[in-house]
Design an enzyme around this catalytic site. Structure first.
Site, PDB file in Angstrom:
ATOM      1  CG  HIS A 142      -6.197   6.376  -0.485  1.00 13.56           C
ATOM      2  ND1 HIS A 142      -6.203   6.948   0.548  1.00 13.56           N
ATOM      3  CD2 HIS A 142      -5.707   5.000   0.320  1.00 13.56           C
ATOM      4  CE1 HIS A 142      -5.858   6.587   1.276  1.00 13.56           C
ATOM      5  NE2 HIS A 142      -4.800   5.761   1.762  1.00 13.56           N
ATOM      6  CG  HIS A 146       0.252   5.688  -0.864  1.00 15.34           C
ATOM      7  ND1 HIS A 146      -1.048   6.651  -1.773  1.00 15.34           N
ATOM      8  CD2 HIS A 146      -0.233   5.628   0.196  1.00 15.34           C
ATOM      9  CE1 HIS A 146      -1.515   6.505  -0.975  1.00 15.34           C
ATOM     10  NE2 HIS A 146      -1.816   5.566   0.200  1.00 15.34           N
ATOM     11  CG  HIS A 187      -1.648   0.941   1.303  1.00 13.58           C
ATOM     12  ND1 HIS A 187      -3.225   1.316   0.717  1.00 13.58           N
ATOM     13  CD2 HIS A 187      -1.856   2.549   1.745  1.00 13.58           C
ATOM     14  CE1 HIS A 187      -3.830   2.232   0.907  1.00 13.58           C
ATOM     15  NE2 HIS A 187      -3.088   3.030   1.929  1.00 13.58           N
ATOM     16  CD  GLU A 188       1.648   3.418   3.028  1.00 16.00           C
ATOM     17  OE1 GLU A 188       1.797   4.474   3.088  1.00 16.00           O
ATOM     18  OE2 GLU A 188       0.275   3.470   4.164  1.00 16.00           O
TER      19      GLU A 188
HETATM   20 ZN   LIG Z   1      -2.883   5.701   1.458  1.00 13.95          ZN
END
Ligand SMILES: [Zn+2]
Ligand SMILES: [Zn+2]
Length: 193
Positions: free
Chosen positions: A154, A148, A144-145
């Site tokens: 998101h 980014h 997830h990170e």
């Molecule tokens: Zn996030």
């Protein structure tokens, strides 16, 4: 100038070091399985303990932004940023202003993210220790990170980029990017070549 490598950096020995090789392997395998080639996943050989100025004694938590800044400074000195993304992983509890806690935080401009694993352990919720569950959550939050850092926002699809602010939401999402997000990452990688 293109991003060629992902560097996983242990921020604590306890709760992280014993899983770091497996995490490295899982992240590399998942990226390849999703067709995201050309990214090496490396593990930093030293544990970089965050400075105490990042610790808030009234909350007993670490400030995410402070750790991101610290990692940026360390790796700036080494001069790896043109081609690297750095993800710090610590068995710590982290927060950000306005939030009780965060599972992680990313600063795409700085090429640095951090994952806080304390709240990923079943024991944190009074449940029995389970390596497989902890590890799966660790993989999800790292992806997830990392997403980014590779330009993703998101995502509302069935996707690891879903926003999650509770452990139930972490467990409910898959440890993969959806097709839309994979395409965006491919664009990101080709843009930075
Ligand atoms: Zn996030
Ligand atoms: Zn997605």
């Amino acid at each position: 100038m293109g991003v060629k490598r992902i560097i996983l950096v242990p921020l604590t020995t306890h709760g992280v070091l014993e899983y770091l090789d497996a995490l490295n392997e899982a992240i590399g395998r998942k990226l390849r399985e999703m067709g995201l080639e050309g990214l090496d996943v490396l593990t930093w050989p030293d544990t970089l303990k965050p400075p105490m100025k990042c610790f808030d004694w009234s909350r007993l938590q670490y400030h995410g932004g402070c750790i991101v800044k610290y990692l940026r400074e360390v790796f700036q000195l080494i001069g790896l940023f043109d081609s690297s993304l750095v993800v710090g992983v610590g068995y710590l509890d982290g927060y950000e202003y306005g939030l009780d806690f965060v599972f992680g935080e990313a600063s795409p401009d700085q090429h640095v993210a951090v994952v806080f694993t304390k709240r990923l352990k079943p024991e944190y919720y009074g449940e029995q220790a389970r390596f497989d569950l902890y590890f799966e959550r660790l993989v999800k939050e790292t992806l997830h990170e990392l997403g980014h850092l590779m330009g993703l926002e998101h995502c509302s699809n069935y996707c690891v980029m879903r926003f999650s602010n509770s452990i139930l939401e972490v467990d409910a999402k898959p440890a993969e990017y959806c097709g839309d997000c994979v395409l965006k990452i491919k664009n990101y990688i080709s843009r930075t070549k």
